[in-house]
Design a protein around this motif. Structure first.
Motif, PDB file in Angstrom:
ATOM      1  N   GLY A 107     -93.330 -25.788 -25.941  1.00  9.75           N
ATOM      2  CA  GLY A 107     -92.985 -24.850 -24.823  1.00  9.75           C
ATOM      3  C   GLY A 107     -92.898 -25.688 -23.233  1.00  9.75           C
ATOM      4  N   CYS A 108     -93.124 -24.961 -22.364  1.00  6.48           N
ATOM      5  CA  CYS A 108     -93.032 -25.572 -20.882  1.00  6.48           C
ATOM      6  C   CYS A 108     -94.632 -25.652 -20.368  1.00  6.48           C
ATOM      7  CB  CYS A 108     -92.204 -24.892 -20.055  1.00  6.48           C
ATOM      8  SG  CYS A 108     -90.316 -24.917 -20.575  1.00  6.48           S
ATOM      9  N   ARG A 138     -71.406 -20.864 -16.368  1.00  2.00           N
ATOM     10  CA  ARG A 138     -71.652 -21.149 -15.195  1.00  2.00           C
ATOM     11  C   ARG A 138     -72.949 -21.129 -14.631  1.00  2.00           C
ATOM     12  NH1 ARG A 138     -67.600 -23.450 -12.443  1.00  2.00           N
ATOM     13  NH2 ARG A 138     -69.261 -24.720 -11.952  1.00  2.00           N
ATOM     14  N   SER A 139     -73.730 -20.156 -15.278  1.00  2.00           N
ATOM     15  CA  SER A 139     -75.307 -20.055 -14.949  1.00  2.00           C
ATOM     16  C   SER A 139     -75.867 -19.654 -16.225  1.00  2.00           C
ATOM     17  CB  SER A 139     -75.229 -18.937 -13.799  1.00  2.00           C
ATOM     18  OG  SER A 139     -75.242 -17.553 -14.278  1.00  2.00           O
ATOM     19  N   LEU A 140     -77.241 -19.778 -16.107  1.00  2.00           N
ATOM     20  CA  LEU A 140     -78.094 -19.530 -16.914  1.00  2.00           C
ATOM     21  C   LEU A 140     -78.404 -17.963 -17.044  1.00  2.00           C
ATOM     22  CD1 LEU A 140     -80.937 -22.410 -16.588  1.00  2.00           C
ATOM     23  CD2 LEU A 140     -79.515 -22.018 -18.716  1.00  2.00           C
ATOM     24  N   ASN A 171     -87.104 -20.240 -18.429  1.00  2.83           N
ATOM     25  CA  ASN A 171     -88.220 -20.184 -19.377  1.00  2.83           C
ATOM     26  C   ASN A 171     -88.733 -18.889 -19.273  1.00  2.83           C
ATOM     27  OD1 ASN A 171     -90.699 -20.750 -20.372  1.00  2.83           O
ATOM     28  ND2 ASN A 171     -91.567 -21.559 -18.924  1.00  2.83           N
ATOM     29  N   PRO A 172     -88.220 -18.078 -20.424  1.00  5.51           N
ATOM     30  CA  PRO A 172     -88.696 -16.720 -20.390  1.00  5.51           C
ATOM     31  C   PRO A 172     -90.062 -16.250 -20.355  1.00  5.51           C
ATOM     32  CG  PRO A 172     -86.915 -17.232 -22.120  1.00  5.51           C
ATOM     33  CD  PRO A 172     -87.497 -18.670 -21.559  1.00  5.51           C
ATOM     34  N   GLN A 173     -91.034 -17.258 -21.071  1.00  4.56           N
ATOM     35  CA  GLN A 173     -92.345 -17.180 -20.872  1.00  4.56           C
ATOM     36  C   GLN A 173     -93.125 -16.923 -19.645  1.00  4.56           C
ATOM     37  OE1 GLN A 173     -95.000 -20.481 -22.511  1.00  4.56           O
ATOM     38  NE2 GLN A 173     -96.504 -19.105 -23.087  1.00  4.56           N
ATOM     39  N   SER A 174     -92.585 -17.855 -18.699  1.00  5.41           N
ATOM     40  CA  SER A 174     -93.044 -17.836 -17.302  1.00  5.41           C
ATOM     41  C   SER A 174     -92.019 -16.837 -16.469  1.00  5.41           C
ATOM     42  CB  SER A 174     -92.932 -19.041 -16.500  1.00  5.41           C
ATOM     43  OG  SER A 174     -92.046 -19.779 -16.487  1.00  5.41           O
ATOM     44  N   LYS A 175     -91.184 -16.213 -16.895  1.00 10.57           N
ATOM     45  CA  LYS A 175     -90.262 -15.475 -16.121  1.00 10.57           C
ATOM     46  C   LYS A 175     -89.426 -16.421 -15.191  1.00 10.57           C
ATOM     47  CE  LYS A 175     -92.176 -10.850 -17.087  1.00 10.57           C
ATOM     48  NZ  LYS A 175     -93.232 -11.416 -18.124  1.00 10.57           N
ATOM     49  N   ARG A 176     -89.257 -17.424 -15.309  1.00 13.40           N
ATOM     50  CA  ARG A 176     -88.437 -18.314 -14.492  1.00 13.40           C
ATOM     51  C   ARG A 176     -87.001 -18.333 -14.897  1.00 13.40           C
ATOM     52  NH1 ARG A 176     -89.675 -24.994 -12.672  1.00 13.40           N
ATOM     53  NH2 ARG A 176     -87.349 -25.126 -11.997  1.00 13.40           N
ATOM     54  N   LEU A 177     -86.098 -18.006 -14.073  1.00  7.31           N
ATOM     55  CA  LEU A 177     -84.853 -17.983 -14.239  1.00  7.31           C
ATOM     56  C   LEU A 177     -84.075 -18.480 -13.054  1.00  7.31           C
ATOM     57  CD1 LEU A 177     -82.397 -17.645 -16.069  1.00  7.31           C
ATOM     58  CD2 LEU A 177     -82.262 -15.248 -15.375  1.00  7.31           C
TER      59      LEU A 177
END
Length: 260
Positions: A27-28, A67-69, A232-238
């Motif tokens: 994980g991150c 073109r994007s995550l 990173n779905p765990q930290s809700k970073r997109l």
């Protein structure tokens, strides 16, 4: 060279964070190297699978690139394997198409490029990150061309290499003047893939030395700069800043990996 500082994850500071590589968990997690904040994401072949993604599947065989995550995440099927994290996955043209070797689900979309030219991609040696089954590798392009005969399950070509056989790329300074948000990938001797994205601008050399001196990775490949992004779905970073091209997904493994 500065020492790495405290490394944290959802559980807080990890013990022995000055010696980062043995403490990295799947994980991150966040850390710092010579005062630059980094996010380090670990894929373990016993726990995870890796695949590339470029465009939605359509009846015509493939639509325009995501073109994007964010676009990929919004259209993710609920039945699909759980995404642990995802990154942009290498160089692309104005339409988001890969400009070097690219394989998705065992199908080759773009051939290997061995030519020199301008820009980071052609700063030779460049390289390929690829995998088949549960074995993942980073190799220089010429090494890949001469030694890899079977098409991998996934593959993406980018450049330059940051670390080649334990040495910094010959064209990279220890800490040059060019500072960008950058991301890269390397594979440990244990087989884990280590992805790094800087959370502030970083030089090629500093990122390369982090892989060589702290992570002890013998081969590391630059993926991109400025447009570098993480989901990173765990930290809700997109991250959703600039249009990108190919994507690389680390997913939770749903079956036991085959023995190499």
């Amino acid at each position: 060279m500065g020492a790495a500082l405290a490394l944290t994850s959802c559980g807080g500071a990890l013990p022995g964070a000055g010696d980062i590589a043995p403490e990295l968990k799947p994980g991150c997690q966040e850390t710092r190297f010579e005062e630059v904040p980094l996010t380090v994401c670990v894929a373990d072949p016993q726990l995870h699978t890796i695949r590339t993604a470029l465009a939605p599947e359509t009846e015509a065989g493939g639509g325009p690139p995501w073109r994007s995550l964010a676009a990929f995440a919004a259209n993710r099927s609920p039945e699909a394997p759980q995404v642990m994290f995802a990154f942009n996955a290498g160089m692309f043209d104005d339409d988001g198409q890969p400009i070097g070797y690219y394989v998705e689900n065992g199908e080759k979309v773009h051939s290997l490029s061995r030519k020199a030219g301008p820009g980071n991609f052609h700063m030779l040696p460049n390289g390929v990150f690829f995998g088949r089954g549960g074995k993942w590798e980073v190799r220089s392009t010429e090494d890949f061309f001469s030694s890899v005969t079977n098409r991998p399950d996934f593959g993406t070509q980018s450049g330059p290499m940051l670390v080649v056989d334990g040495e910094l790329h010959p064209g990279i300074q220890d800490d040059g003047a060019s500072l960008r948000i950058r991301n890269a990938v390397g594979v440990e001797d244990t087989g884990r893939a280590i992805f790094v994205i800087s959370d502030q601008p970083i030089s090629f050399g500093k990122l390369a030395r982090y892989y060589r001196d702290v992570l002890k990775v013998r081969n590391a490949l630059f993926l991109d700069g400025t447009v570098s992004q993480l989901w990173n779905p765990q930290s809700k970073r997109l991250d959703n800043t600039f249009p990108i091209g190919p994507l690389i997904m680390v997913e939770r493994r749903t079956e036991t990996p085959a023995k190499p």
